[in-house]
Design an enzyme around this catalytic site. Structure first.
Site, PDB file in Angstrom:
ATOM      1  N   PRO A 174      -7.864  84.772 101.371  1.00  0.00           N
ATOM      2  CA  PRO A 174      -8.058  84.207 100.032  1.00  0.00           C
ATOM      3  C   PRO A 174      -8.761  82.851  99.989  1.00  0.00           C
ATOM      4  CG  PRO A 174      -5.822  83.802 100.762  1.00  0.00           C
ATOM      5  CD  PRO A 174      -6.471  84.636 101.842  1.00  0.00           C
ATOM      6  N   CYS A 175      -9.246  82.341 101.119  1.00  0.00           N
ATOM      7  CA  CYS A 175      -9.764  80.972 101.129  1.00  0.00           C
ATOM      8  C   CYS A 175     -10.984  80.787 100.227  1.00  0.00           C
ATOM      9  CB  CYS A 175     -10.085  80.522 102.551  1.00  0.00           C
ATOM     10  SG  CYS A 175     -11.336  81.497 103.392  1.00  0.00           S
TER      11      CYS A 175
END
Length: 225
Positions: A174-175
């Site tokens: 999810p970065c």
């Protein structure tokens, strides 16, 4: 919702709206709860596909009784001059027919309190219940995405412990989700209703074989949640 981020309450709000769209589309998403904490929920979907390696390494929905033909040369049969194959109803020899390989994709959408965005977790099962390896999963990412993500392949697609189930699952990291969604939500017209989960899944799902019908997005434009 600010700069592509959403709170847990917003995630739950968008989840309920997503499930209403799911019902209208007669799709198969479900809302599941943690056994230990009913406040922890996630979206769940399981899809059966026929594996098609050797083309664009992607999968497509399973069609019952479908068969895939391959060209084979039985040198022993040719040398002996005999032909022990039989014809199938379609006119193909049984030696030219292979049983299709079935895979089951299990997708989970979980909220990340660390990143303040939803995260797509998934596993891919063979017919015998065994899991595909990370390398095998990567080989099934469509070429159009694989070429773009080649340098980030092991950071974008990773294997992590599921935050609710506590078992290993593959994860789309999810970065970069907030940056992506800041751009996506920024394209919406003023006053236009949208669903964060619909927009996000439409953008990232196809990387791992998850295609969201266009009707989901059309419904979010037609009327508010």
């Amino acid at each position: 919702m600010a700069a592509g981020l959403i709170s847990e309450d917003e995630f739950l709000y968008f989840t309920q709206h997503f499930l209403s769209l799911n019902a209208k589309n007669r799709d198969t998403w479900e809302l599941r709860e943690s056994i230990g904490d009913k406040k922890k929920v996630y979206l769940y979907k399981r899809v059966s596909v026929v594996d098609k390696p050797g083309t664009d390494q992607s999968c497509r929905p399973f069609i019952p009784d479908e068969i895939t033909t391959v060209e084979e040369e039985d040198s022993g049969r040719l040398e002996s001059g005999t032909d022990s194959s039989t014809l199938s109803p379609s006119g193909e020899t049984t030696s030219d027919i292979t049983v299709p390989v079935h895979l089951a994709y299990e997708y989970h959408v979980v909220y990340s309190q660390s990143y303040n965005v939803p995260v797509l977790y998934f596993n891919v099962y063979k017919a015998d219940g065994s899991l595909l390896s990370l390398e095998e999963v990567w080989d099934r990412v469509p070429d159009v995405y694989r070429d773009r993500l080649q340098h980030d392949r092991w950071t974008f697609l990773t294997q992590q412990e599921h935050p609710i189930l506590g078992r290993p699952y593959f994860q789309l990291h999810p970065c970069h989700t907030a940056d992506l969604m800041e751009q996506v939500t920024g394209l919406s017209s003023p006053g236009q209703n949208s669903n964060y989960i619909v927009a996000w899944l439409s953008a990232v799902g196809p990387v791992v074989g998850l295609d969201l019908p266009l009707t989901y997005a059309q419904m979010t434009v037609e009327k508010p949640p």
